[in-house]
Design an enzyme around this catalytic site. Structure first.
Site, mmCIF file in Angstrom:
data_model
loop_
_atom_site.group_PDB
_atom_site.id
_atom_site.type_symbol
_atom_site.label_atom_id
_atom_site.label_comp_id
_atom_site.label_asym_id
_atom_site.label_seq_id
_atom_site.Cartn_x
_atom_site.Cartn_y
_atom_site.Cartn_z
ATOM 1 N N CYS A 1 92.587 67.165 11.564
ATOM 2 C CA CYS A 1 93.565 68.159 11.117
ATOM 3 C C CYS A 1 92.930 69.553 11.022
ATOM 4 C CB CYS A 1 94.111 67.709 9.760
ATOM 5 S SG CYS A 1 95.045 68.945 8.865
ATOM 6 N N CYS B 1 93.261 71.311 7.694
ATOM 7 C CA CYS B 1 92.399 70.636 6.713
ATOM 8 C C CYS B 1 90.979 71.192 6.787
ATOM 9 C CB CYS B 1 92.370 69.129 6.959
ATOM 10 S SG CYS B 1 93.955 68.311 6.780
#
Length: 148
Positions: free
Chosen positions: A66, A69
């Protein structure tokens, strides 16, 4: 036993940190060594961690694939450093622990959940700037009368 990552950022690592090196991952740039800013600690369960913590927990639910993230990594480090007397930062990889993510209704990543006395008190989905996360977490801690 479950390995969880608790952020304990040393000042040197914060000064050198970048989204690709802050968690000890290889840098794509010139070779340089950055001390990982998080220590791996083992707990028997996530329930054990949240119920036995003497501080509120700021839990970052993330995945290694991600992009947002990865951008949250230095944000979580900075928040952990600035609020180290008031809370503990923990990272949970949702690919490794899907049962924990499912139990707390984590659908989008990154998602940050603030647990106080083992109970989720606030949730933020998506990337946020350090100043925004500090303000929001500080507000909730103050509202809950948690001074650390």
């Amino acid at each position: 036993a479950m390995p969880l990552v608790r952020c304990l950022p040393p000042a040197a690592a914060l000064a050198q940190a970048s989204p690709t090196t802050a968690w000890g991952r290889p840098s794509r740039g010139p070779a340089r060594r950055v001390t990982p800013a998080c220590k791996h600690q083992t707990f028997t369960s996530f329930d054990d961690l949240i119920s036995n913590s003497n501080k509120p927990l700021l839990v970052d639910f993330y995945a290694t694939w991600c992009g947002p993230c990865q951008m949250m990594a230095p944000v979580m480090q900075e928040v952990g450093a600035q609020l180290k007397d008031r809370l503990q930062v923990v990272k949970i990889d949702t690919d490794k622990y899907p049962d924990i993510a499912s139990r707390y209704g984590i659908q989008g990543l990154p998602t940050v959940v603030l647990f106080i006395d083992g109970v989720p008190h606030d949730r933020i989905e998506g990337f946020v700037q350090t100043s925004q996360l500090l303000a929001r977490v500080g507000y909730v801690l103050d509202a809950q009368k948690y001074k650390g």
